[in-house]
Design a protein around this motif. Structure first.
Motif, short mmCIF file in Angstrom:
data_model
loop_
_atom_site.label_atom_id
_atom_site.label_comp_id
_atom_site.label_asym_id
_atom_site.label_seq_id
_atom_site.Cartn_x
_atom_site.Cartn_y
_atom_site.Cartn_z
N GLY A 1 42.78 53.61 33.81
CA GLY A 1 42.40 52.21 33.78
C GLY A 1 43.67 51.37 33.63
O GLY A 1 44.77 51.90 33.44
N LYS B 1 43.44 42.32 37.62
CA LYS B 1 42.98 42.74 38.95
C LYS B 1 42.27 41.60 39.70
O LYS B 1 42.02 41.71 40.90
N ILE C 1 26.43 51.19 35.35
CA ILE C 1 26.53 50.78 36.76
C ILE C 1 25.37 51.38 37.55
O ILE C 1 25.18 52.59 37.56
#
Ligand code: SAM
Length: 480
Positions: free
Chosen positions: A150, A225, A293
């Motif tokens: 990450g 990002k 998710i």
């Protein structure tokens, strides 16, 4: 304004050009004459210096993607297979991902590592834990890793990544060693890319996720990002920092696939136009279920058939670029796309931080659900039973054949005298050190047969000698 040579994201991935491309593709999707001429242009041509392929532009490839005529799709598949055979033979390179840390400050809405996810257990490997993971990977037989992390400047700064790379390369357990570390970490500075290059990495991989800027900004609402331009221009900085093998990718499912496909090829054209060398690899991940998710929340999922068509057309459009598929895909899908163009597969993967050293498959830090859960031995055997040679080769970048030098090897017709023998010798190492008896039997038979397919008799002789030394004298790491 569209300009493949520009260093500005909005100019080399021009939204206007992509829209014009999609309109052109729609207008011509039944234009048989044009489709035939595009297929003709893409066919491999044999010359006395080797086999050449011209590839396709994003516009040409987009016409093929839009075309729904069944016979033409069959022709595309046949051509993809032909190109694959010409440049990659029946070799399939094997790798595994290694997750270092799932600390992340970004807010990517499709990724379980997003900072708001409070129920995922956060973990960062210590160097001792990296050691344990690497030993477990070496004991499976892996020689090539892709490290994953990450983005978190406090928990996973570049110094941490570099330290992990050093640790990985330093571990020699029994006959095991990791000979190539590819890196998939967030976009960073030229200075950091230079440091990565100096630490001896193979490919720098960064997925664009989506080329559609408006969607990108929504899918990455917070964190570093979020900066679309910085992310999209990362490969140019990587190349400026001296990394000449870079890997592109789109996360299919986030946006309309035809848009992404055109963007991906424009990115490849841009790298070729500016740096004189296209992407070393293209990855084709599809969005998967993961903690927090649900892929159904995203509207743009693609069917297995469209996925196969995309893989075939990438193979046709950028013939010298390797194509990677992960264990996100099932055995069945992997079988289909390996035939059509995929040249690298992962095997025995765990997508959780610290997952290899654990007996059971741990789910609490997993990045996504793994569809193909077979062991590496099973994957190796499966490939061989389908007639492929699983290759643990890492020779090119260790011999300095990166960037344009690798591309020259591809174009020179020498692959069969170089990659093919390297594949056989590294497979033999695997069979000697890690394979089950059944896999070993299948593998030894394949090696015997494939030795005959080395065109140069001198090279063949050396390979036979080296194979004997691998088997009888415990010698390792022969390469051309
Ligand atoms: N953090 C790095 C970055 O920002 O590029 C890269 C490492 S991340 C572990 C690797 C890739 O996993 C991402 O680039 C993304 O495409 C993919 N990924 C994230 N969530 C996913 C999901 N739910 N299903 C499949 N792939 C996913």
């Amino acid at each position: 304004m569209y300009n493949p040579k520009s260093l500005k994201a909005e100019e080399f991935i021009s939204d206007e050009e992509i829209r014009a491309t999609l309109a052109y593709a729609d207008e011509n999707k039944n234009n048989i004459e044009l489709i035939d001429s595009i297929l003709e242009k893409a066919r491999p041509r044999k010359t006395d210096k080797g086999t050449f392929c011209s590839g396709l532009t994003h516009r040409e490839a987009s016409v093929l993607l839009a075309c729904e005529i069944p016979e033409k799709i069959e022709e595309m598949y046949a051509l993809a297979e032909e190109i694959k055979k010409a440049f990659y033979g029946n070799r399939i390179v094997i790798f595994a991902p290694l997750y270092l840390s799932n600390y992340c400050v970004n807010g990517c809405t499709y990724c379980p590592y997003h900072y708001k996810n409070k129920h995922i257990c956060r973990k960062k490997l210590t160097q001792e834990e990296v050691r344990k993971e690497v030993i477990a990977l070496q004991d499976m037989g892996h020689k090539r890793l892709a490290i994953e992390s990450g983005e978190d400047p406090v928990n996973n700064p570049i110094e941490y990544i570099l330290e992990c790379i050093d640790t990985i390369y330093s571990i020699k357990h029994k006959n095991g060693e990791i000979r190539r570390v590819n890196v998939n970490i967030a976009a960073t500075t030229v200075e950091n890319y230079r440091k990565l290059k100096e630490s001896g990495i193979g490919t720098y991989i960064l997925f664009q996720e989506t080329y559609h800027k408006e969607s990108y900004l929504k899918l990455h609402p917070t964190g570093p990002k979020h900066d679309y331009d910085y992310h999209t221009e990362a490969m140019d900085r990587a190349m400026e920092g001296g990394i000449d093998d870079v890997g592109l990718g789109v996360l299919f499912g986030l946006e309309l696939y035809r848009y992404e496909f055109a963007g991906l090829l424009m990115h490849a054209e841009h790298l070729e136009a500016v740096h004189g060398v296209g992407p070393h690899t293209i990855s084709v991940p599809r969005l998967k279920r993961a903690d927090d998710i649900n892929p159904d929340d995203f509207d743009n999922g693609i069917s297995d058939d469209i996925f196969a068509k995309i893989c075939a057309l990438i193979r046709i459009a950028v013939p010298y670029t390797g194509m990677i598929i992960s264990t996100r895909e099932s055995q069945e899908v992997r079988e289909k796309v390996i035939k059509l163009g995929v040249s690298q597969v992962s095997g025995g993967s765990r997508t959780s931080v610290g997952g290899y050293a654990e007996e059971e498959r741990p789910h609490d830090t997993e990045q996504f659900d793994v569809s193909d859960q077979r062991t590496l031995d099973e994957v190796v055997c499966w490939l061989m039973e389908m007639g492929y040679i699983p290759s643990f080769c890492t020779a090119c970048y260790r011999e300095g054949r990166t960037g344009d030098r690798f591309m020259s090897l591809c174009k020179s017709g020498q692959i069969q005298n170089c990659c093919h023998p390297n594949a056989l010798m590294t497979l033999k190492e695997y069979l000697m050190d890690y394979a089950s008896q059944h896999t070993k039997d299948v593998g030894d038979e394949i090696i015997m047969k494939e030795i005959e397919n080395i065109p140069n008799p001198k090279v063949r002789e050396i390979v036979i000698k080296n194979l004997k030394e691998i088997a009888n004298d415990n010698r390792r790491d022969f390469r051309f």
